[in-house]
Design a protein around this motif. Structure first.
Motif, PDB file in Angstrom:
ATOM      1  N   ARG A   1       0.815  -1.214   0.000  1.00 52.69           N
ATOM      2  CA  ARG A   1       0.000   0.000   0.000  1.00 52.69           C
ATOM      3  C   ARG A   1       0.848   1.262   0.000  1.00 52.69           C
TER       4      ARG A   1
ATOM      5  N   CYS B   1      -2.272   4.129  -2.839  1.00 54.05           N
ATOM      6  CA  CYS B   1      -3.448   3.478  -2.242  1.00 54.05           C
ATOM      7  C   CYS B   1      -3.968   4.202  -1.010  1.00 54.05           C
TER       8      CYS B   1
ATOM      9  N   VAL C   1     -12.078  -3.848 -12.767  1.00 57.28           N
ATOM     10  CA  VAL C   1     -12.218  -3.728 -11.310  1.00 57.28           C
ATOM     11  C   VAL C   1     -13.675  -3.931 -10.908  1.00 57.28           C
TER      12      VAL C   1
ATOM     13  N   ARG D   1     -10.020 -10.763  -8.244  1.00 60.02           N
ATOM     14  CA  ARG D   1      -8.792 -10.535  -9.019  1.00 60.02           C
ATOM     15  C   ARG D   1      -8.768 -11.237 -10.373  1.00 60.02           C
TER      16      ARG D   1
ATOM     17  N   PHE E   1      -3.676  -5.906  -7.847  1.00 59.39           N
ATOM     18  CA  PHE E   1      -3.549  -4.818  -6.883  1.00 59.39           C
ATOM     19  C   PHE E   1      -2.884  -5.339  -5.626  1.00 59.39           C
ATOM     20  N   ASP E   2      -2.143  -4.453  -4.959  1.00 57.64           N
ATOM     21  CA  ASP E   2      -1.269  -4.855  -3.848  1.00 57.64           C
ATOM     22  C   ASP E   2      -1.897  -4.590  -2.480  1.00 57.64           C
TER      23      ASP E   2
ATOM     24  N   TYR F   1      -7.121  -0.961  -9.066  1.00 53.89           N
ATOM     25  CA  TYR F   1      -5.989  -1.034  -9.993  1.00 53.89           C
ATOM     26  C   TYR F   1      -5.340   0.347 -10.018  1.00 53.89           C
ATOM     27  N   TYR F   2      -3.978   0.368  -9.993  1.00 53.42           N
ATOM     28  CA  TYR F   2      -3.266   1.626  -9.771  1.00 53.42           C
ATOM     29  C   TYR F   2      -2.044   1.745 -10.693  1.00 53.42           C
TER      30      TYR F   2
ATOM     31  N   GLY G   1      -5.677   6.196 -10.158  1.00 52.18           N
ATOM     32  CA  GLY G   1      -6.063   5.030  -9.380  1.00 52.18           C
ATOM     33  C   GLY G   1      -7.524   4.722  -9.586  1.00 52.18           C
TER      34      GLY G   1
ATOM     35  N   ARG H   1     -10.514   2.370  -7.607  1.00 48.18           N
ATOM     36  CA  ARG H   1     -10.962   1.477  -6.528  1.00 48.18           C
ATOM     37  C   ARG H   1     -12.466   1.636  -6.392  1.00 48.18           C
TER      38      ARG H   1
END
Length: 604
Positions: free
Chosen positions: A80, A386, A439, A465, A475-476, A516-517, A523, A525
């Motif tokens: 993040r 994030c 997403v 995912r 995404f992390d 997804y960024y 970004g 979300r």
């Protein structure tokens, strides 16, 4: 406002503060020291008084650790914060490491030498973590040294005072259960583990158990305190008396013995002297707590905090409170989205302006207690961070032609909200729409999932995912976290993530927030809160299945949807969700906002 936009980070502090710390370590005959982003309660949010990692490095994120040796140092963060840490920290002094790919233990193992002494504050590192550190030191022939006094405190000259936020009683009507009933349940769980007592360190566990709320940390209505709950008899609450009014103290005295914080270690020693078996959560209780018990002759019973699961499973009153809070919040949010669509296309709106206006609409409900975290208002490249926190220094104008990400929430006495939307400002590219829709597909997959009893969040995480993975994207961060009932916006043990091993149960509330960024660009979300529903049958099926009820009521931006990427079932889900949003909000909106919402929720 509840949110400030002061710049909290200062990369230039790294070199001088590291030098101060190393000089202090030399005085203590130490060769290194570990600095987690934690306080003695192991909560996610810590007061300024305990932000030692930020003082040392400049990093203001909610999770991280620094390791300082005499000739080397590093800071460790998760996915993040990989962008944020490089903006807030001097990389020449504290090179950033990904704590999954190269954890602190691996970094130390590669550098420790026989005979070195590595210090740590015994209250800031949980028992389980200390075991891992001890193993590394033992293999290297180094010594891990528990400290009662933190050396940073000795050199932090302008350290803020400890918080003394007022404690309030949380009504039984909203809590759904009396504190005495909750205490009885927890005492039964303690006895079932053959323990004589249990130590509670988590602020939200203590707040839930005793039906109290506090104001010691930003945006989370919890009091910093410790508690010892015996298997039978009266619990003890260790809290600064300045936080308690006479009426609150009187009510608490009927339930618990109230003592000052200085009595906590003495209580642990007394339990040890009596030879008691004391239950602690090794993932949450500091090593200093375990040492105080064992060194006095007591025994440890290691088990999960017994409050976590009952707190996570909301009762009928808490569920109705959550629904009411989300409906109220949705009205404020719809007004914000309508306003945003009027203003943002001009190119004259910035990140701070958007965050301020959203808080204003929530304040107009008349019952907002706080926001549930600093609003993540991310324009352009800031949206790709994030957990971005907008400051006056970082504030960007919201550009036309790129998505704008806004992640926010509210604290009401009947519930806690958390919502993220990614909004189109002007015409968006085909690639942006593709990313948004991938997403959205993951979000719909979670929301519409049916699953058997015993299913964990880790088993569901892949659903969010899979379409991203097929496109070579990911995404992390976890897909979802637990949410409290007018408590912490991030609560455990439930989560939808690769590490979410706790089975989901009816009454749990979780976020659903894939993203997804693309770094340096924007970004995406999309987040709703979901309530785990009771198991029910499926036509033609053999087993009853759990599912989700979506609590959040806000439209997704259809201007970012590539309709061709959605299946018929996904389009049906989106249309049904928007029908629900419109039907529930219509009676509560002014004419202008209603007209806007009707267009925003039109069927596709």
């Amino acid at each position: 406002m509840f949110q400030t936009f002061d710049d909290l980070s200062d990369p230039s502090c790294g070199a001088p503060h590291a030098a101060l710390l190393r000089a202090e370590l030399k005085q203590l005959s130490l060769d290194g020291f570990l600095v987690p982003r934690a306080d003695a309660h192991q909560g996610e949010y810590v007061p300024p008084h305990d932000c030692r990692l930020q003082w040392l490095t400049g990093f203001s994120g909610s999770a991280g650790t620094a390791a300082v040796l005499m000739d080397d140092a590093a800071i460790f963060v998760d996915g993040r914060y990989t962008i944020q840490v490089r903006e807030q920290v001097n990389m020449d002094v504290f090179p950033a490491q990904h704590l999954i790919n190269e954890p602190v233990t691996d970094w130390l193992a590669a550098r420790l030498k026989p005979g070195q002494r590595i210090g740590y504050d015994a209250m800031l590192h949980p028992v389980r973590e200390v075991r891992r550190l001890q193993s590394v030191c033992d293999k290297a022939g180094a010594e891990l040294v528990a400290l009662d006094q933190n050396p940073i405190d000795a050199v932090w000259k302008d350290r803020p005072e400890a918080p003394v936020g007022a404690v309030a009683l949380h009504s039984e009507k909203l809590a759904g259960r009396s504190a005495s009933d909750k205490i009885s349940e927890i005492q039964t769980a303690i006895a079932a583990k053959d323990a004589g007592a249990c130590v509670l360190t988590q602020p939200d566990s203590i707040a839930w158990l005793f039906n109290i709320r506090g104001s010691d940390v930003t945006h989370n209505p919890v009091p910093l305190s410790f508690a010892v709950v015996p298997a039978s008899g009266k619990p003890s609450l260790f809290i600064d008396g300045r936080k308690l009014s006479n009426s609150v103290r009187e009510t608490l005295h009927a339930l618990v013995d109230v003592e000052g914080p200085q009595g906590f270690k003495a209580k642990l020693a007394d339990l040890g002297k009596d030879g008691a078996s004391v239950m602690i959560d090794p993932s949450l209780a500091g090593q200093g707590i375990a040492d105080a018990i064992v060194n006095a002759g007591g025994k440890l019973v290691e088990a999960a905090d017994p409050v976590l699961l009952p707190k996570a499973i909301k009762n009928d009153a808490e569920i109705e409170g959550a629904r009411a809070a989300h409906l109220r919040d949705a009205v404020a949010y719809a007004k914000f989205l309508c306003w945003f669509d009027d203003i943002a296309p001009s190119g004259e709106l910035d990140e701070i302006g958007a965050a301020e206006k959203l808080e204003q609409f929530r304040r107009e409900t008349g019952v907002l207690k706080d926001i549930s975290f600093d609003t993540i208002s991310g324009a352009g490249p800031n949206g790709a961070i994030c957990h971005y926190r907008v400051s006056r220094k970082s504030n960007l104008m919201i550009p036309v032609g790129r998505p704008f990400l806004i992640d926010s929430g509210a604290q009401y006495e009947d519930g806690t909200t958390d919502i993220t939307r990614t909004l189109a400002v002007g015409e968006q590219s085909a690639e942006m729409k593709r990313h948004f829709t991938l997403v959205l597909k993951g979000h719909i997959a979670i929301s519409s999932a049916r699953f058997p009893l015993g299913t964990s969040g880790a088993q569901l995480d892949t659903l969010a995912r899979i379409d991203l993975w097929k496109a070579g994207l990911d995404f992390d961060h976890g897909t979802g976290h637990g949410v409290g009932a007018y408590l912490s916006v991030h609560e455990g043990p439930q989560r939808i993530a690769k590490t979410g091993t706790v089975p989901l149960k009816p009454g749990m509330i979780l976020s659903n927030e894939p993203g997804y960024y693309p770094a340096g660009e924007y970004g995406i979300r999309l987040e709703n809160l979901e309530l785990v529903t009771e198991p029910s049958g499926i036509e033609g099926g053999e087993r009853p299945m759990l599912g989700f009820e979506t609590l959040t009521l806000a439209p997704f931006d259809l201007r970012l949807v590539d309709r061709d990427l959605l299946s018929d079932a996904e389009r049906d889900w989106l249309n049904a969700y928007h029908d629900k949003v419109l039907s529930q909000l219509s009676p509560l909106l002014d004419d202008k906002t209603l007209t806007w919402l009707e267009e925003a929720t039109a069927a596709i």
